[in-house]
Design an enzyme around this catalytic site. Structure first.
Site, PDB file in Angstrom:
ATOM      1  N   GLU A   1       1.524  -0.526  -5.029  1.00 20.80           N
ATOM      2  CA  GLU A   1       0.561   0.518  -5.358  1.00 20.80           C
ATOM      3  C   GLU A   1       1.342   1.824  -5.390  1.00 20.80           C
ATOM      4  O   GLU A   1       1.627   2.421  -4.356  1.00 20.80           O
ATOM      5  CB  GLU A   1      -0.553   0.605  -4.309  1.00 20.80           C
ATOM      6  CG  GLU A   1      -1.577   1.686  -4.635  1.00 20.80           C
ATOM      7  CD  GLU A   1      -2.312   2.231  -3.417  1.00 20.80           C
ATOM      8  OE1 GLU A   1      -3.466   2.673  -3.585  1.00 20.80           O
ATOM      9  OE2 GLU A   1      -1.735   2.220  -2.309  1.00 20.80           O
TER      10      GLU A   1
ATOM     11  N   ASP B   1       0.831  -1.198   0.000  1.00 22.52           N
ATOM     12  CA  ASP B   1       0.000   0.000   0.000  1.00 22.52           C
ATOM     13  C   ASP B   1       0.873   1.257   0.000  1.00 22.52           C
ATOM     14  O   ASP B   1       1.895   1.309   0.687  1.00 22.52           O
ATOM     15  CB  ASP B   1      -0.887  -0.015   1.254  1.00 22.52           C
ATOM     16  CG  ASP B   1      -1.912   1.097   1.279  1.00 22.52           C
ATOM     17  OD1 ASP B   1      -2.769   1.121   0.384  1.00 22.52           O
ATOM     18  OD2 ASP B   1      -1.853   1.928   2.200  1.00 22.52           O
TER      19      ASP B   1
END
Length: 585
Positions: A270, A207
């Protein structure tokens, strides 16, 4: 098990299914999806034809941000199960030949994490406080934030604590940013990676992968105000928060951990960065793969899609990795809705869809027939490409965004930390619990006749273990979900679900075994995306050709055997608008 998953580098050509656990399947009737619910649906995922499941955060969390505010990185949220439940799920998935990818959130912790509590208790200048990013405030008495940065979720990016210092939170105030200049942070996350790898994780999704390395020293906080938190697309690497060169030192450390295991673990980042920087994250010396968000951001437009594909292929070649393709995830409006809305270019991606959400789906007409037609064409155009395909739960059912969730039922923090209904309604519309069984039909709720109350289309167990009635789903399900329930689509040969199954089956049989990462573009006009790929040796064909017609006029069907089409083709040998065809020759 798919033949692809017999390979050590299975992830390079994988179909990965994203599970948002709290909305996937509730096994115990408390209204929240759980780990045991994932285990229950492993046969469904195997029949769909996926190689791996990616689990969004399932860790202990105060749910300030849908589980991305993590209290304990090496445990399971008690509301979602236990470590035994995770181990049972991992074993069931691996018995079915399905790999496991877990979400790692290294940019920030929860403010309820033991580290942050200790940072508050130990005070200024402490070793515990150095694990986070604390600064003195501005103004005569430090009563104002260090600078004027705004959080991505609205409001200031700084929060003051009792002793007067301020901590940085790029996201919600409950998500204090970690200080990756601190060696303890590095060691803690290496422990976490090893913990989940030891519990059977085959890979990781990282993330906010572009945000860890920050540089806030050496310049005044006021001078840093020329940058904004919202602008992560920096070409020269000088942004103090995003996409700095030093972040790659972290991932080279992680690669050493990944390579301790056989087969080596991988990660997908990401990273919302400029396309020319994507390849760095996907290097074999770092994560191995990165999301190509250019594909997810594109409107239903041949030029935008061609550019996204070209850039994805180019970045993957430069990194020595394989490209990734994704149309929807837990952070963006579902693509069946996006494609059914007016396709208007905008400076910010999905701007029209977000405006439509702000008005509860009333500001623009959502043509669901058109959105479905385009979504069917899109999965075929996507799945024939080389590399990895990431499927978000429910897209295989053709689910639309639930735009009219009542504002008092929302869970996402963004609507309440911005200017309420003037800025952003948030991401709950794509996170509504899945419909599994249309016989488990809820009644119309008294507060809104378009939503159900009581039963949950099979999302929750009918009763809890103690025999009492199950709780309502944590987000309300619209009554139109009945037409998209798994059992309804399972019995319909023309459903989106069965198109996905057939599409992924053909991909696995004819394309994935080649392990190639190239395509040959075919020129069938500016409004057509057409490309050819070498077929696998045992398929009986030389090439697979994918043709998607974006134009108003039909185009001639290329010669060869039609393997699959997103819509029934006319008898005149043409491909209509918004249709994809796979041809073997």
């Amino acid at each position: 098990m798919t033949d692809n998953n017999l390979r050590d580098d299975w992830w390079k050509q994988a179909v990965v299914y994203q599970v948002y656990p709290r909305s996937f399947k509730d096994s115990d009737g408390d209204g929240l999806g759980d780990i045991a619910g994932v285990t229950e649906k492993i046969p469904y995922l195997k029949a769909l034809g996926v190689d791996a499941i990616w689990l969004s955060p399932f860790y202990p969390s105060a749910l300030a941000d849908g589980g991305y505010d993590i209290i304990d990185y090496r445990n399971v949220d008690p509301r979602l199960g236990t470590m035994k439940d995770f181990d049972d799920m991992e074993k069931a998935a691996h018995r079915s030949g399905i790999k496991i990818v877990v979400d790692i959130v290294p940019n920030h912790t929860s403010n309820e994490h033991v580290w942050f509590k200790q940072a508050l208790a130990d005070g200024r200048g402490s070793a515990a406080r150095d694990r986070y990013i604390f600064k003195e405030g501005s103004g005569p008495n430090g009563e104002f934030p260090p600078n004027d940065w705004g959080s991505l979720f609205g409001g200031p990016a700084w929060e003051r604590v009792d002793d007067g210092q301020w901590y940085l939170h790029i996201f919600a105030k409950e998500q204090p940013d970690l200080n990756w200049n601190n060696p303890e942070v590095h060691e803690e996350f290496k422990k976490t990676l090893r913990f989940w790898a030891d519990h059977g994780a085959d890979g990781f999704r990282v993330d906010v992968a572009h945000g860890l390395a920050k540089k806030l020293d050496g310049a005044s906080m006021k001078d840093l105000s020329r940058w904004t938190v919202h602008d992560s697309l920096c070409h020269d690497g000088t942004h103090p928060l995003w996409d700095r060169a030093q972040v790659h030192d972290i991932y080279r450390e992680w690669r050493q951990v990944f390579n301790e295991y056989t087969p080596h673990r991988f990660a997908v980042g990401e990273a919302w960065v400029v396309p020319e920087h994507q390849y760095l994250y996907a290097s074999p010396d770092e994560l191995g793969q990165v999301f190509n968000f250019e594909f997810a951001k594109a409107n239903w437009d041949s030029s935008a899609m061609r550019t996204a594909i070209t850039e994805g292929l180019k970045a993957a070649e430069r990194s020595g990795s394989t490209p990734t393709w994704v149309m929807s995830n837990h952070d963006v409006p579902r693509h069946a809705s996006r494609y059914g809305l007016p396709q208007v270019p905008s400076q910010a991606h999905h701007q029209l869809a977000k405006d439509w959400l702000l008005r509860d789906g009333t500001s623009y007409y959502e043509d669901r027939d058109l959105g479905t037609k385009r979504a069917r064409a899109a999965i075929m155009m996507e799945a024939a490409l080389p590399g990895s395909v990431y499927v978000y739960q429910g897209e295989e059912l053709g689910l639309f965004e639930v735009a009219n969730i009542p504002w008092d039922r929302l869970e996402d923090p963004t609507p309440f930390k911005t200017r309420y209904n003037f800025t952003d309604k948030g991401r709950d519309g794509c996170r509504v619990p899945l419909p599994w069984d249309n016989a488990d039909m809820p009644r119309a709720a008294t507060w809104d006749a378009s939503f159900g109350a009581g039963a949950s289309f099979g999302f929750s167990a009918k009763t809890k273990a103690d025999g009492t009635v199950s709780a309502e789903a944590h987000l309300p399900q619209p009554l139109w979900f009945k037409d998209f329930a798994v059992n309804a689509e399972d019995d319909d040969s023309g459903s989106m679900l069965n198109l996905y199954r057939r599409c992924l089956e053909l991909r696995a049989q004819t394309l994935t075994p080649t392990q190639l990462s190239t395509i040959d573009w075919l020129d069938l006009g500016s409004q057509v995306i057409a490309y050819a790929r070498k077929a696998s040796d045992d398929s009986g064909f030389q090439q697979i050709v994918s043709v998607t017609n974006f134009g108003n006029e039909p185009v001639e069907l290329p010669k060869g055997k039609v393997l699959l089409s997103s819509q029934t083709l006319p008898q005149d040998g043409t491909i209509p608008q918004d249709v994809t065809v796979w041809i073997a020759r």
